[in-house]
Write an enzyme that holds these catalytic residues in place. Structure first.
Site, PDB file in Angstrom:
ATOM      1  N   ARG A  48       0.821  -1.217   0.000  1.00 54.99           N
ATOM      2  CA  ARG A  48       0.000   0.000   0.000  1.00 54.99           C
ATOM      3  C   ARG A  48       0.851   1.261   0.000  1.00 54.99           C
ATOM      4  O   ARG A  48       0.583   2.210  -0.716  1.00 54.99           O
ATOM      5  CB  ARG A  48      -0.875   0.011   1.249  1.00 54.99           C
ATOM      6  CG  ARG A  48      -2.314  -0.288   0.975  1.00 54.99           C
ATOM      7  CD  ARG A  48      -3.051  -0.229   2.299  1.00 54.99           C
ATOM      8  NE  ARG A  48      -3.733  -1.487   2.523  1.00 54.99           N
ATOM      9  CZ  ARG A  48      -5.006  -1.696   2.227  1.00 54.99           C
ATOM     10  NH1 ARG A  48      -5.724  -0.741   1.711  1.00 54.99           N
ATOM     11  NH2 ARG A  48      -5.567  -2.855   2.458  1.00 54.99           N
ATOM     12  N   LYS A 152       3.105 -20.875   3.752  1.00 57.47           N
ATOM     13  CA  LYS A 152       2.147 -21.445   4.672  1.00 57.47           C
ATOM     14  C   LYS A 152       1.640 -20.364   5.624  1.00 57.47           C
ATOM     15  O   LYS A 152       2.347 -19.359   5.767  1.00 57.47           O
ATOM     16  CB  LYS A 152       2.765 -22.605   5.451  1.00 57.47           C
ATOM     17  CG  LYS A 152       4.003 -22.188   6.252  1.00 57.47           C
ATOM     18  CD  LYS A 152       4.198 -23.007   7.454  1.00 57.47           C
ATOM     19  CE  LYS A 152       3.454 -22.469   8.628  1.00 57.47           C
ATOM     20  NZ  LYS A 152       4.218 -21.498   9.430  1.00 57.47           N
ATOM     21  N   ASP A 181       7.596 -24.509   2.215  1.00 60.44           N
ATOM     22  CA  ASP A 181       7.755 -24.958   3.593  1.00 60.44           C
ATOM     23  C   ASP A 181       9.245 -24.772   3.845  1.00 60.44           C
ATOM     24  O   ASP A 181      10.060 -25.551   3.333  1.00 60.44           O
ATOM     25  CB  ASP A 181       7.363 -26.428   3.731  1.00 60.44           C
ATOM     26  CG  ASP A 181       7.520 -26.900   5.150  1.00 60.44           C
ATOM     27  OD1 ASP A 181       8.545 -26.543   5.782  1.00 60.44           O
ATOM     28  OD2 ASP A 181       6.656 -27.613   5.646  1.00 60.44           O
ATOM     29  N   HIS A 182       9.627 -23.724   4.572  1.00 62.33           N
ATOM     30  CA  HIS A 182      11.051 -23.379   4.583  1.00 62.33           C
ATOM     31  C   HIS A 182      11.921 -24.465   5.219  1.00 62.33           C
ATOM     32  O   HIS A 182      13.119 -24.516   4.992  1.00 62.33           O
ATOM     33  CB  HIS A 182      11.302 -22.000   5.217  1.00 62.33           C
ATOM     34  CG  HIS A 182      11.234 -21.984   6.704  1.00 62.33           C
ATOM     35  ND1 HIS A 182      10.056 -21.920   7.395  1.00 62.33           N
ATOM     36  CD2 HIS A 182      12.209 -22.032   7.647  1.00 62.33           C
ATOM     37  CE1 HIS A 182      10.318 -21.923   8.691  1.00 62.33           C
ATOM     38  NE2 HIS A 182      11.603 -21.993   8.879  1.00 62.33           N
ATOM     39  N   GLU A 220      11.323 -24.397  20.257  1.00 63.13           N
ATOM     40  CA  GLU A 220      11.669 -22.976  20.109  1.00 63.13           C
ATOM     41  C   GLU A 220      11.803 -22.340  21.490  1.00 63.13           C
ATOM     42  O   GLU A 220      11.028 -22.651  22.400  1.00 63.13           O
ATOM     43  CB  GLU A 220      10.591 -22.246  19.329  1.00 63.13           C
ATOM     44  CG  GLU A 220      10.454 -22.754  17.906  1.00 63.13           C
ATOM     45  CD  GLU A 220       9.558 -21.861  17.088  1.00 63.13           C
ATOM     46  OE1 GLU A 220      10.072 -20.868  16.570  1.00 63.13           O
ATOM     47  OE2 GLU A 220       8.353 -22.129  16.989  1.00 63.13           O
ATOM     48  N   HIS A 244       5.763 -28.227   8.714  1.00 62.44           N
ATOM     49  CA  HIS A 244       7.182 -28.581   8.884  1.00 62.44           C
ATOM     50  C   HIS A 244       7.371 -30.008   9.415  1.00 62.44           C
ATOM     51  O   HIS A 244       8.150 -30.784   8.871  1.00 62.44           O
ATOM     52  CB  HIS A 244       7.877 -27.614   9.852  1.00 62.44           C
ATOM     53  CG  HIS A 244       7.725 -26.173   9.479  1.00 62.44           C
ATOM     54  ND1 HIS A 244       7.728 -25.733   8.184  1.00 62.44           N
ATOM     55  CD2 HIS A 244       7.569 -25.059  10.235  1.00 62.44           C
ATOM     56  CE1 HIS A 244       7.590 -24.410   8.161  1.00 62.44           C
ATOM     57  NE2 HIS A 244       7.486 -23.983   9.392  1.00 62.44           N
ATOM     58  N   LYS A 334       6.608 -23.394  21.711  1.00 59.77           N
ATOM     59  CA  LYS A 334       7.291 -22.106  21.886  1.00 59.77           C
ATOM     60  C   LYS A 334       7.623 -21.922  23.364  1.00 59.77           C
ATOM     61  O   LYS A 334       7.020 -22.568  24.226  1.00 59.77           O
ATOM     62  CB  LYS A 334       6.388 -20.970  21.401  1.00 59.77           C
ATOM     63  CG  LYS A 334       6.172 -20.993  19.878  1.00 59.77           C
ATOM     64  CD  LYS A 334       5.716 -19.655  19.361  1.00 59.77           C
ATOM     65  CE  LYS A 334       5.434 -19.690  17.867  1.00 59.77           C
ATOM     66  NZ  LYS A 334       6.640 -19.710  17.036  1.00 59.77           N
TER      67      LYS A 334
HETATM   68  C1  BG6 Z   1       7.412 -20.702  10.971  1.00 60.57           C
HETATM   69  C2  BG6 Z   1       6.373 -20.562  12.049  1.00 60.57           C
HETATM   70  O1  BG6 Z   1       6.902 -21.411   9.882  1.00 60.57           O
HETATM   71  O2  BG6 Z   1       8.533 -21.395  11.497  1.00 60.57           O
HETATM   72  C3  BG6 Z   1       6.944 -19.859  13.264  1.00 60.57           C
HETATM   73  O3  BG6 Z   1       5.266 -19.833  11.539  1.00 60.57           O
HETATM   74  C4  BG6 Z   1       8.199 -20.540  13.729  1.00 60.57           C
HETATM   75  O4  BG6 Z   1       5.984 -19.801  14.312  1.00 60.57           O
HETATM   76  C5  BG6 Z   1       9.166 -20.749  12.583  1.00 60.57           C
HETATM   77  O5  BG6 Z   1       8.789 -19.738  14.735  1.00 60.57           O
HETATM   78  C6  BG6 Z   1      10.340 -21.609  13.011  1.00 60.57           C
HETATM   79  O6  BG6 Z   1      11.298 -21.662  11.997  1.00 60.57           O
HETATM   80  P1  BG6 Z   1      12.835 -21.927  12.321  1.00 60.57           P
HETATM   81  O7  BG6 Z   1      13.463 -22.003  10.975  1.00 60.57           O
HETATM   82  O8  BG6 Z   1      13.300 -20.760  13.139  1.00 60.57           O
HETATM   83  O9  BG6 Z   1      12.873 -23.209  13.092  1.00 60.57           O
END
Ligand code: BG6
Length: 490
Positions: A48, A152, A181-182, A220, A244, A334
């Site tokens: 925007r 995602k 999906d990283h 995490e 993941h 978390k």
């Molecule tokens: C993301 C989630 O896909 O992955 C987050 O939405 C999460 O909540 C994150 O913190 C974790 O990724 P990584 O690579 O730090 O383990």
């Protein structure tokens, strides 16, 4: 023309947002430094109010903070910045897409072919609208060169995912869609195919006869941070397990593919998801655990009565010949004690013990640990004889570390994935049927948890290992959560 040298328009919807600031622009910068960004590429930052006097310096600050190449930003920034353009516009308005059309016409006016990559780094609620407006504007018609990248969460349950998939499929064919999906871009996750299928000794024992239990942990340390607006409607099951952890499960459990062909691998992965035993509503309290950390309800943006889970653990079974009876445990949360992601494969005990109890009170079955982060590597624990004239056993580690073996840092997951998008290579992206199969597995839990509010939230302390019920989940089958191994190795 190779994909790397083809003219490219990289449209970043939500280009001034957090994902773009922390991950995408810094990763594009790394690709630029490594000469992997096509020379004639334009990165169009759309939002925007994308174009502001300080937009460029804001992005530069993100690169300085988050890129692997933060030390050489000053050296390369001016050149990189020539690739960056800004476009103010509202994703709900046709005007934006008309402007995009004009912009891309201008780039290909010499008749050269242009690949257009549309990256939706926006809130999920806008995925459908962007895809359909691009389609209506004729911006998705080039099946080979127009690509849509979607982050995602893809939907928030099975019906919503199906609706979204349908609205995308109306304009984009499956080979044009890249669902990120990283985790699949992380180096040691990619290495799982190599480890399993380029070494002859693991595959013969990769089954129910030798493996007692598989545990996948993504732990995490951070809490929800500034993402409550999204997270409080999602929770750990939808945010992490659906994507993941399920993808990691597929890589551990899949059958050997015949080749590295994209669909060959994707087919083997979907076979795993289809074989996961259906979870019955009556057993959910025995197979799934949820938790919420103590300060969660006081976090900014979180509903003070929130019942969203910030921790989830599951026990799944895979009903096929290879895995019958082997429990697969998945857990994530978390605000836990450590940040680490590991896959732990626990092997069975030896069938017959020839060593006296005095030789090895700590004679443990072997474990194979795939450390995804931090400290990427693989550990195999084995029994060894302690030095000396007596027979005495001790568990020792055989250890492979990326850092030690390759002496250079691995690329960021997003860098790997962006290169694959530029090449049109889809293996590391989720196919539509995988996404839906994963939602289908979890639907009974999602529905049950929605109907039955937790009565013990919050139920774990920040910095702990999660709720006590997670211990019971695994102990009830005679197992135990594996120790984190990521920090034992230097
Ligand atoms: C993301 C989630 O896909 O992955 C987050 O939405 C999460 O909540 C994150 O913190 C974790 O990724 P990584 O690579 O730090 O383990």
């Amino acid at each position: 023309m190779s994909k790397e040298s083809q003219s490219t328009l990289f449209v970043l919807f939500g280009g001034m947002g957090d994902l773009s600031w922390r991950k995408l622009v810094p990763s594009l910068f790394s690709l630029f430094v490594e000469k992997k960004l096509p020379k004639s590429s334009v990165i169009l930052i759309v939002g925007r109010t994308a174009e502001q006097p300080n937009s460029l310096s804001h992005l530069q600050e993100g690169v300085k903070n988050f890129s692997r190449y933060k030390k050489v930003v000053d050296e390369h920034w001016d050149q990189f910045a020539t690739h960056l353009k800004f476009l103010n516009g509202d994703i709900n308005q046709d005007d934006l897409y008309n402007e995009l059309k004009e912009f891309s016409k201008e780039l290909s006016k010499d008749g050269s072919s242009l690949q257009r990559i549309y990256y939706m780094a926006t809130p999920p609620s806008s995925f459908g609208i962007i895809a359909s407006k691009l389609g209506d504007a004729g911006l998705a018609d080039d099946r080979k060169n127009d690509r849509l990248v979607i982050e995602k969460p893809i939907g928030y349950d099975l019906p919503s995912a199906k609706t979204l998939d349908k609205s995308i499929a109306k304009y984009f064919q499956e080979q044009q869609v890249f669902r990120i999906d990283h985790y699949l871009g992380k180096e040691n996750v990619q290495n799982m195919l190599v480890f399993r299928f380029a070494n002859p000794m693991f595959e013969p024992i990769w089954n129910r006869s030798y493996i007692k239990q598989v545990a996948i942990t993504v732990s995490e340390q951070e809490g929800v941070g500034t993402r409550a607006g999204y997270y409080d409607h999602a929770g750990a099951l939808k945010d992490m397990i659906q994507n993941h952890l399920m993808q990691l499960l597929c890589l551990v459990a899949m059958e050997p593919p015949m080749s590295l062909a994209t669909d060959e691998i994707r087919n083997k992965k979907i076979d795993v998801l289809r074989a996961v035993r259906k979870i019955n509503t009556g057993e959910i309290d025995q197979v799934a655990v949820r938790g919420q950390y103590e300060a969660y309800r006081q976090e900014p943006g979180v509903d003070p009565h929130s019942t969203t889970e910030t921790y989830a653990a599951l026990r799944l079974f895979i009903d096929n010949w290879r895995w019958q009876g082997v429990p697969f445990y998945l857990r994530t949360g978390k605000a836990l004690s450590k940040r680490y992601s590991e896959i732990n494969i626990q092997f069975c005990k030896v069938p017959h013990k020839i060593f006296p109890a005095s030789a090895g009170a700590d004679c443990q079955p072997s474990q194979l640990i795939i450390n995804i982060q931090p400290n990427e590597g693989i550990i195999l624990t084995v029994q060894a004889k302690k030095p000396g004239s007596e027979i005495a056993l001790k568990t020792v580690n055989m250890n492979f570390r990326y850092q030690e073996s390759f002496k250079k840092p691995s690329p960021e997951a997003y860098e790997t994935l962006l290169v694959d998008i530029l090449r049109g290579e889809q293996t590391l992206f989720m196919r539509v049927d995988q996404v839906e199969a994963s939602w289908a597995i979890l639907m009974p839990i999602i529905e049950y948890w929605q109907k039955h509010a937790p009565n013990d939230f919050p139920n774990y302390a920040q910095g702990s290992e999660g709720p006590a019920a997670a211990e019971e989940l695994i102990e009830s089958e005679g197992g135990a959560w594996p120790q984190c191994m990521a920090f034992d190795i230097e």
